[in-house]
Design an enzyme around this catalytic site. Structure first.
Site, PDB file in Angstrom:
ATOM      1  N   ASP A 172      34.480  39.674  46.964  1.00 10.85           N
ATOM      2  CA  ASP A 172      34.287  40.138  45.591  1.00 10.85           C
ATOM      3  C   ASP A 172      33.626  41.515  45.645  1.00 10.85           C
ATOM      4  OD1 ASP A 172      34.438  38.659  42.668  1.00 10.85           O
ATOM      5  OD2 ASP A 172      33.052  40.362  42.716  1.00 10.85           O
ATOM      6  N   CYS A 217      43.773  33.512  34.400  1.00 11.17           N
ATOM      7  CA  CYS A 217      43.442  32.620  33.276  1.00 11.17           C
ATOM      8  C   CYS A 217      43.769  33.336  31.964  1.00 11.17           C
ATOM      9  CB  CYS A 217      41.991  32.167  33.336  1.00 11.17           C
ATOM     10  SG  CYS A 217      40.799  33.519  33.253  1.00 11.17           S
TER      11      CYS A 217
END
Length: 311
Positions: A139, A236
């Site tokens: 990340d 998402c």
């Protein structure tokens, strides 16, 4: 006020755009309806049946059809559940458990989780790998990477190295990883059910910004994948520009192929034409999940393979 009217009033541009995708009262209602609490049992720390038996003494558990370790649970605050504090269970949205299931990681493999924080899917991958092999969990933001590390520690994950690179960095490791998960940063329309701010703050320019990031990342992810390996692309969000458009872009630029996904999950039809652009029929093999399909977050999942023999 109906859910439809609330969405239209809160963000007219959002309403106008996504009413072209689906325009039923049920769709608008589930888009903003609060989410059911769901959990994943962490088999790195205890056997599934032992944890389920213990939780069933106190809570109602409803199995999630597409993931053996997943359950809906009737609890308002997971923090009050001792098993959560111990890392025996992990709060994870039901549809977000699908990408690691589709990825099918095996013990001993080398896996890249390109946009890993906060780590629920990384932990699920480690669980399927039985803590053997190696996961590179990446990340780019240090603050998010710290949350990722904390969650992996809590889950008892031992086979993972955390990195803080721009995901595109991994393109230099050509034909290296057995499997790659790119759960891409996106406009998070599926998460409106968690926080209404995703509806209030939605702008089309944000969708375009994310699409450009996603295209860059998916090319890097595919390059890093071994011949014969599997890349799962997921978001998402329901926007075709961030979903079908991105996977179609990869198909046009490379020799990537899609594989059908066979899971007991209800889906909506993939979008093969949007705003004058026509996408490959291969996209029929991807999963497009709207909130009203299974009473979950919205999700999009594509299973991509690189031709060639696994070395």
């Amino acid at each position: 006020m109906s859910a439809r009217e609330m969405v239209r009033e809160t963000n007219p541009e959002f309403y106008e755009r996504y009413s072209k995708l689906e325009d039923t009262d049920e769709f608008w209602e589930f888009l903003v309806k609060p989410l059911r609490q769901s959990i994943r049992v962490n088999t790195l720390k205890a056997p599934l049946d032992v944890v389920v038996e213990r939780l069933s003494e106190e809570f109602e558990l409803e199995p999630i059809p597409w993931v053996r370790e997943g359950f809906f649970i009737n609890v308002d605050n997971l923090a009050k559940v001792p098993e959560h504090g111990l890392g025996l269970i992990f709060g994870q949205e039901a549809s977000s458990m699908i990408p690691p299931v589709v990825l099918e990681p095996k013990p001993g493999e080398l896996v890249l989780d390109m946009a890993a924080a906060p780590g629920s899917k990384t932990g699920q991958i480690a669980q399927y790998m039985e803590n053997r092999g190696c996961i590179i969990a990446n990340d780019p933001k240090i603050s998010r990477a710290n949350v990722l590390i904390a969650n992996l520690n809590k889950m008892g994950v031992l086979n993972t190295r955390v990195t803080t690179k721009d995901g595109a960095y991994f393109a230099r490791f050509e034909n290296t990883f057995d499997r790659v998960l790119l759960d891409a940063p996106c406009s998070s329309i599926g998460m409106i059910r968690k926080r209404l701010k995703f509806l209030e703050e939605w702008r089309l320019r944000g969708v375009i910004k994310y699409m450009n990031i996603q295209k860059r990342l998916i090319l890097a992810a595919y390059r890093a994948l071994k011949p014969g390996g599997t890349l799962v692309y997921s978001t998402c969000t329901i926007d075709p520009v961030e979903n079908e458009e991105v996977v179609d872009y990869l198909l046009r630029k490379t020799d990537a192929m899609l594989e059908p996904i066979k899971l007991p999950v209800k889906t909506s039809e993939p979008v093969l034409e949007w705003e004058g652009r026509v996408y490959s029929d291969e996209l029929k093999k991807a999963l497009r999940i709207h909130p009203n399909d299974n009473d979950t977050e919205a999700f999009f999942i594509a299973k991509i393979v690189k031709p060639g023999d696994v070395k």
